[in-house]
Scaffold this motif. Sequence first.
Motif, PDB file in Angstrom:
ATOM      1  N   HIS A  20       4.823   4.085   4.890  1.00 13.14           N
ATOM      2  CA  HIS A  20       4.335   3.059   3.968  1.00 13.14           C
ATOM      3  C   HIS A  20       5.410   2.592   2.996  1.00 13.14           C
ATOM      4  O   HIS A  20       5.113   2.013   1.956  1.00 13.14           O
ATOM      5  CB  HIS A  20       3.111   3.575   3.215  1.00 13.14           C
ATOM      6  N   ASP A  26       6.971   0.159   6.491  1.00 13.51           N
ATOM      7  CA  ASP A  26       6.643  -0.654   5.309  1.00 13.51           C
ATOM      8  C   ASP A  26       5.252  -1.279   5.407  1.00 13.51           C
ATOM      9  O   ASP A  26       5.030  -2.422   5.055  1.00 13.51           O
ATOM     10  CB  ASP A  26       7.703  -1.731   5.072  1.00 13.51           C
ATOM     11  N   THR A  27       4.315  -0.489   5.918  1.00 11.23           N
ATOM     12  CA  THR A  27       2.925  -0.951   6.027  1.00 11.23           C
ATOM     13  C   THR A  27       2.103  -0.369   4.890  1.00 11.23           C
ATOM     14  O   THR A  27       2.370   0.737   4.419  1.00 11.23           O
ATOM     15  CB  THR A  27       2.302  -0.509   7.363  1.00 11.23           C
ATOM     16  N   GLY A  80      -1.994  -0.822   7.016  1.00 12.49           N
ATOM     17  CA  GLY A  80      -1.402  -2.069   7.479  1.00 12.49           C
ATOM     18  C   GLY A  80      -1.674  -3.232   6.553  1.00 12.49           C
ATOM     19  O   GLY A  80      -0.983  -4.242   6.568  1.00 12.49           O
TER      20      GLY A  80
END
Length: 159
Positions: A20, A26-27, A80
């Motif tokens: 994350h 990087d979700t 997400g």
Amino acid sequence: MPLTLRSPAFQDHGAIPTVHTCDGADTAPPLEWSDVPAGTKSLVLVVDDPDAPNPMAPTHTHVHWVLYDIPPSTTSLPAGGAVPDGAREGLNSWRHTGYGGPCPPIGCHRYFFKLHALDTTLGDRGTPTADALDKLIRAHVIERAELVGTYQCEPGRTH
């Protein structure tokens, strides 16, 4: 019961998983909340880092995600960062919409996930910044919940 915000991905004041962050996919992490107060017309979520850029000498709050007009019937956001039907996005500090994960240049940073229950909907305000949104919601907050995640807080890691 008070409004509660949590993530199945990390504990309050715990480490945000790498997936994350900018070091991973990087979700957005999954988020869940409960006990939305009666009379809530919409929810607002702001994720920010008050430790930017250096936690030893912070100069500003870096905003990572801004969502508003989240329907009060919504009780979670999936991993997400899919935006629920009816919700709108504001601008983060990169001047775009969507989630931008932790990516601190140095030191241990805290990331505040703030969920606000409002007594109104805001309607289409375009893509407001977190500061502009804060001014709009001040008089309308019924209740607020907060979840704090950390990143790069391992002993000895400075960047």
